[in-house]
Design a protein around this motif. Structure first.
Motif, PDB file in Angstrom:
ATOM      1  N   GLN A 150       0.796  -1.287  -0.003  1.00  0.00           N
ATOM      2  CA  GLN A 150       0.133  -0.026  -0.144  1.00  0.00           C
ATOM      3  C   GLN A 150       0.758   1.176  -0.106  1.00  0.00           C
ATOM      4  N   LEU A 151       1.742   1.302  -0.757  1.00  0.00           N
ATOM      5  CA  LEU A 151       2.730   2.400  -1.145  1.00  0.00           C
ATOM      6  C   LEU A 151       2.291   3.097  -2.196  1.00  0.00           C
ATOM      7  N   PRO A 152       2.057   4.367  -1.910  1.00  0.00           N
ATOM      8  CA  PRO A 152       1.435   5.100  -2.959  1.00  0.00           C
ATOM      9  C   PRO A 152       2.599   5.623  -4.278  1.00  0.00           C
ATOM     10  N   TYR A 153       2.218   5.558  -5.225  1.00  0.00           N
ATOM     11  CA  TYR A 153       3.145   6.077  -6.421  1.00  0.00           C
ATOM     12  C   TYR A 153       2.460   6.651  -7.714  1.00  0.00           C
ATOM     13  N   HIS A 154       3.153   7.082  -8.481  1.00  0.00           N
ATOM     14  CA  HIS A 154       2.685   7.800  -9.489  1.00  0.00           C
ATOM     15  C   HIS A 154       3.294   7.275 -10.987  1.00  0.00           C
ATOM     16  N   ALA A 155       2.414   6.759 -11.893  1.00  0.00           N
ATOM     17  CA  ALA A 155       2.954   5.949 -12.875  1.00  0.00           C
ATOM     18  C   ALA A 155       3.703   7.045 -13.833  1.00  0.00           C
ATOM     19  N   VAL A 156       4.797   6.841 -14.487  1.00  0.00           N
ATOM     20  CA  VAL A 156       5.051   7.693 -15.535  1.00  0.00           C
ATOM     21  C   VAL A 156       5.199   7.182 -16.745  1.00  0.00           C
ATOM     22  N   TYR A 157       4.569   7.756 -17.782  1.00  0.00           N
ATOM     23  CA  TYR A 157       4.520   7.078 -19.092  1.00  0.00           C
ATOM     24  C   TYR A 157       4.993   7.993 -20.260  1.00  0.00           C
ATOM     25  N   GLY A 158       5.475   7.421 -21.413  1.00  0.00           N
ATOM     26  CA  GLY A 158       5.970   8.392 -22.585  1.00  0.00           C
ATOM     27  C   GLY A 158       7.235   8.328 -22.770  1.00  0.00           C
ATOM     28  N   MET A 159       7.304   9.167 -23.785  1.00  0.00           N
ATOM     29  CA  MET A 159       8.893   9.438 -24.118  1.00  0.00           C
ATOM     30  C   MET A 159       9.486  10.363 -23.140  1.00  0.00           C
ATOM     31  N   ASP A 160      10.741  10.718 -23.153  1.00  0.00           N
ATOM     32  CA  ASP A 160      11.638  11.528 -22.201  1.00  0.00           C
ATOM     33  C   ASP A 160      10.831  12.843 -22.128  1.00  0.00           C
ATOM     34  N   ALA A 161      10.538  13.645 -22.975  1.00  0.00           N
ATOM     35  CA  ALA A 161       9.898  15.001 -22.728  1.00  0.00           C
ATOM     36  C   ALA A 161       8.621  14.948 -22.273  1.00  0.00           C
ATOM     37  N   ASP A 162       7.760  13.941 -22.400  1.00  0.00           N
ATOM     38  CA  ASP A 162       6.332  13.762 -21.795  1.00  0.00           C
ATOM     39  C   ASP A 162       6.817  13.317 -20.280  1.00  0.00           C
ATOM     40  N   ARG A 163       7.450  12.313 -20.239  1.00  0.00           N
ATOM     41  CA  ARG A 163       7.932  12.186 -18.837  1.00  0.00           C
ATOM     42  C   ARG A 163       8.327  13.386 -17.784  1.00  0.00           C
TER      43      ARG A 163
END
Length: 173
Positions: A150-163
């Motif tokens: 139950q550790l919160p996290y934020h998913a990061v998607y896309g290419m470098d600039a989008d990330r």
């Protein structure tokens, strides 16, 4: 104590690139920011091999120590992986769960966890790269561990600039 932003993800998912870019962004905005590099990379280069089961604890400990030292000296710390990643790989390769208690406790203390999605093109990178199949399996295990704990996290998607853009937006809130 500095604000630690933990970047997690399987191999070749853009952790290093994003950690360096985020530190540079915050520095250019006048903040005291630093990226903490992945100790495992240095270890593999020095030893000319990947670690054995009994060496995993040292790698996790050293990564944690480096993050803690940076947090004591800087306002913003972008950690290019954490001890939790070492614990996940230790389970994956050696069926060893011993590193989880300390790694999960440390992970809970971080301000934000960014989890890199394995949607970037695969790139060879010496000793640390096992292949896209391993990357997907480790990503699945890492997400399972975070969710069960139950550790919160934020998913990061896309290419470098989008990330970079989405991470800056998230961290600026």
């Amino acid at each position: 104590m500095g604000k630690v932003i933990a970047l997690l993800g399987a191999e070749c998912t853009g952790k290093t690139t994003l950690a360096l870019a985020l530190a540079a962004h915050w520095q250019s905005a006048g903040y005291d920011a630093v990226a903490v590099p992945e100790y495992l990379r240095q270890w593999c280069q020095t030893q000319s091999r990947t670690p054995l089961a009994h060496e995993q604890a040292h790698i996790a400990y050293t990564q944690q120590q480096r993050i803690d030292m940076a947090a004591a000296q800087h306002d913003w710390v972008f950690a290019d992986t954490t001890a939790l990643s070492t614990a996940v790989y230790s389970e994956y390769y050696f069926a060893d769960h011993a590193l989880y208690p300390e790694a999960l406790a440390a992970q809970r203390a971080y301000a934000v966890t960014l989890l890199m999605h394995p949607d970037l093109p695969w790139q060879e990178d010496g000793l640390q790269r096992d292949g896209a199949g391993v990357r997907d399996s480790v990503d699945t295990l890492l997400r399972k561990v975070l969710n069960v704990a139950q550790l919160p996290y934020h998913a990061v998607y896309g290419m470098d600039a989008d990330r970079l853009r989405s991470s800056i937006k998230l961290l600026s809130k």
